[in-house]
Scaffold this motif. Structure first.
Motif, mmCIF file in Angstrom:
data_model
loop_
_atom_site.group_PDB
_atom_site.id
_atom_site.type_symbol
_atom_site.label_atom_id
_atom_site.label_comp_id
_atom_site.label_asym_id
_atom_site.label_seq_id
_atom_site.Cartn_x
_atom_site.Cartn_y
_atom_site.Cartn_z
ATOM 1 N N LEU A 9 14.011 18.125 35.981
ATOM 2 C CA LEU A 9 15.303 17.579 35.570
ATOM 3 C C LEU A 9 16.089 17.176 36.822
ATOM 4 O O LEU A 9 16.376 18.005 37.693
ATOM 5 N N HIS A 10 16.414 15.900 36.915
ATOM 6 C CA HIS A 10 17.037 15.342 38.108
ATOM 7 C C HIS A 10 18.532 15.632 38.167
ATOM 8 O O HIS A 10 19.138 16.097 37.200
ATOM 9 N N GLY A 11 19.112 15.300 39.290
ATOM 10 C CA GLY A 11 20.534 15.528 39.513
ATOM 11 C C GLY A 11 21.426 14.409 39.009
ATOM 12 O O GLY A 11 20.971 13.427 38.410
ATOM 13 N N PHE A 12 22.696 14.564 39.298
ATOM 14 C CA PHE A 12 23.738 13.629 38.862
ATOM 15 C C PHE A 12 23.486 12.231 39.429
ATOM 16 O O PHE A 12 23.207 12.069 40.619
ATOM 17 N N GLY A 16 14.409 10.026 36.674
ATOM 18 C CA GLY A 16 13.078 10.612 36.670
ATOM 19 C C GLY A 16 12.176 10.062 37.754
ATOM 20 O O GLY A 16 11.048 10.527 37.925
ATOM 21 N N GLN A 17 12.670 9.089 38.522
ATOM 22 C CA GLN A 17 11.930 8.563 39.663
ATOM 23 C C GLN A 17 12.494 9.077 40.990
ATOM 24 O O GLN A 17 12.209 8.521 42.056
ATOM 25 N N ALA A 18 13.272 10.142 40.937
ATOM 26 C CA ALA A 18 13.826 10.741 42.156
ATOM 27 C C ALA A 18 12.701 11.181 43.092
ATOM 28 O O ALA A 18 11.560 11.398 42.665
ATOM 29 N N HIS A 19 13.029 11.328 44.368
ATOM 30 C CA HIS A 19 12.015 11.648 45.380
ATOM 31 C C HIS A 19 11.261 12.943 45.052
ATOM 32 O O HIS A 19 10.019 12.973 45.105
ATOM 33 N N LYS A 20 11.985 13.995 44.707
ATOM 34 C CA LYS A 20 11.314 15.270 44.384
ATOM 35 C C LYS A 20 10.457 15.130 43.133
ATOM 36 O O LYS A 20 9.377 15.723 43.048
ATOM 37 N N PHE A 176 10.666 19.536 50.802
ATOM 38 C CA PHE A 176 10.385 20.094 49.473
ATOM 39 C C PHE A 176 8.894 20.208 49.189
ATOM 40 O O PHE A 176 8.438 21.170 48.557
ATOM 41 N N GLU A 177 8.110 19.238 49.663
ATOM 42 C CA GLU A 177 6.675 19.220 49.343
ATOM 43 C C GLU A 177 5.971 20.502 49.806
ATOM 44 O O GLU A 177 4.969 20.902 49.202
ATOM 45 N N ARG A 178 6.504 21.166 50.846
ATOM 46 C CA ARG A 178 5.897 22.414 51.333
ATOM 47 C C ARG A 178 5.975 23.531 50.299
ATOM 48 O O ARG A 178 5.201 24.487 50.352
ATOM 49 N N HIS A 179 6.925 23.427 49.385
ATOM 50 C CA HIS A 179 7.188 24.501 48.429
ATOM 51 C C HIS A 179 6.501 24.301 47.078
ATOM 52 O O HIS A 179 6.560 25.175 46.221
ATOM 53 N N ILE A 180 5.891 23.152 46.888
ATOM 54 C CA ILE A 180 5.336 22.855 45.562
ATOM 55 C C ILE A 180 4.268 23.860 45.126
ATOM 56 O O ILE A 180 4.334 24.371 43.991
ATOM 57 N N PRO A 181 3.285 24.216 45.948
ATOM 58 C CA PRO A 181 2.276 25.180 45.479
ATOM 59 C C PRO A 181 2.882 26.524 45.063
ATOM 60 O O PRO A 181 2.499 27.097 44.025
ATOM 61 N N THR A 182 3.851 27.030 45.828
ATOM 62 C CA THR A 182 4.492 28.309 45.502
ATOM 63 C C THR A 182 5.319 28.191 44.225
ATOM 64 O O THR A 182 5.316 29.088 43.378
#
Length: 196
Positions: A9-12, A16-20, A176-182
């Protein structure tokens, strides 16, 4: 056991195409994991009801984990407590009804540059949604360099959350990508616990 589905769920004023969302989408595709990142309506009640309808349709078939950033973090936490789902919150806004007062007026959407009106009524509608403490498994990703929100507010608001606090960074949560597996492992484990 049902397969895991991640909902971002994206921010203000985002989408849905946000970077994260794109980083998560690519990771999930690589690991054959179900993923959706809807572009939410501006109106808070429509945004929440649309995700609730999605959850109602998908929960019989999937274990669901919610991921939300900024305003989407507030939405994710609210929806998680309603449906008893695990969630990961990334630099979430804690009191959006108050915090988004300063956005009242004409706002430019980040992705398509279209303008929309954000009103006092939108802020008031956010005040109707309450988040309770210690009701669902929650992981909190915060960076002290968040230039939009004071990270300490989220830290105080969610003392029960599993906390990842990094020095520096920004509101978009640099690296952020570093945290995806965790993040995925946390949601997978707790979704499995709740199913069992």
């Amino acid at each position: 056991m049902r397969p895991l589905l991640l909902i971002y769920l994206h921010g203000f004023a985002s989408s849905g195409q946000a970077h994260k969302a794109e980083l998560l989408r690519a990771w999930c595709a690589q690991h054959q994991l179900a993923f959706i990142a809807p572009s939410l309506p501006i109106q808070p009640q429509l945004a929440l009801s649309s995700v609730q309808e999605t959850l109602t349709a998908l929960l019989p078939f999937y274990r669901v984990g919610l991921v939300g950033a900024s305003l989407g973090g507030f939405y994710a936490r609210y929806l998680a407590q309603q449906a008893q789902l695990p969630c990961v919150l990334i630099n979430p806004v804690v009191n959006p009804a108050q915090r988004l007062q300063e956005a009242i007026g004409s706002v430019t959407h980040y992705h398509d540059q279209l303008r929309f009106s954000w009103t006092q009524e939108h802020c008031q509608s956010l005040a109707a949604y309450r988040v309770e403490k210690a009701s669902v498994p929650c992981r909190l990703l915060l960076q002290t360099g968040d230039e939009v929100l004071d990270y300490r507010q989220a830290q105080l608001a969610y003392p029960e959350a599993e906390l990842c606090l990094e020095e520096g960074g920004d509101h978009g949560f640099a690296g952020f990508e570093r945290h995806i597996p965790t993040l995925v492992a946390f949601l997978d484990q707790h979704a499995a616990d709740q199913e069992g």
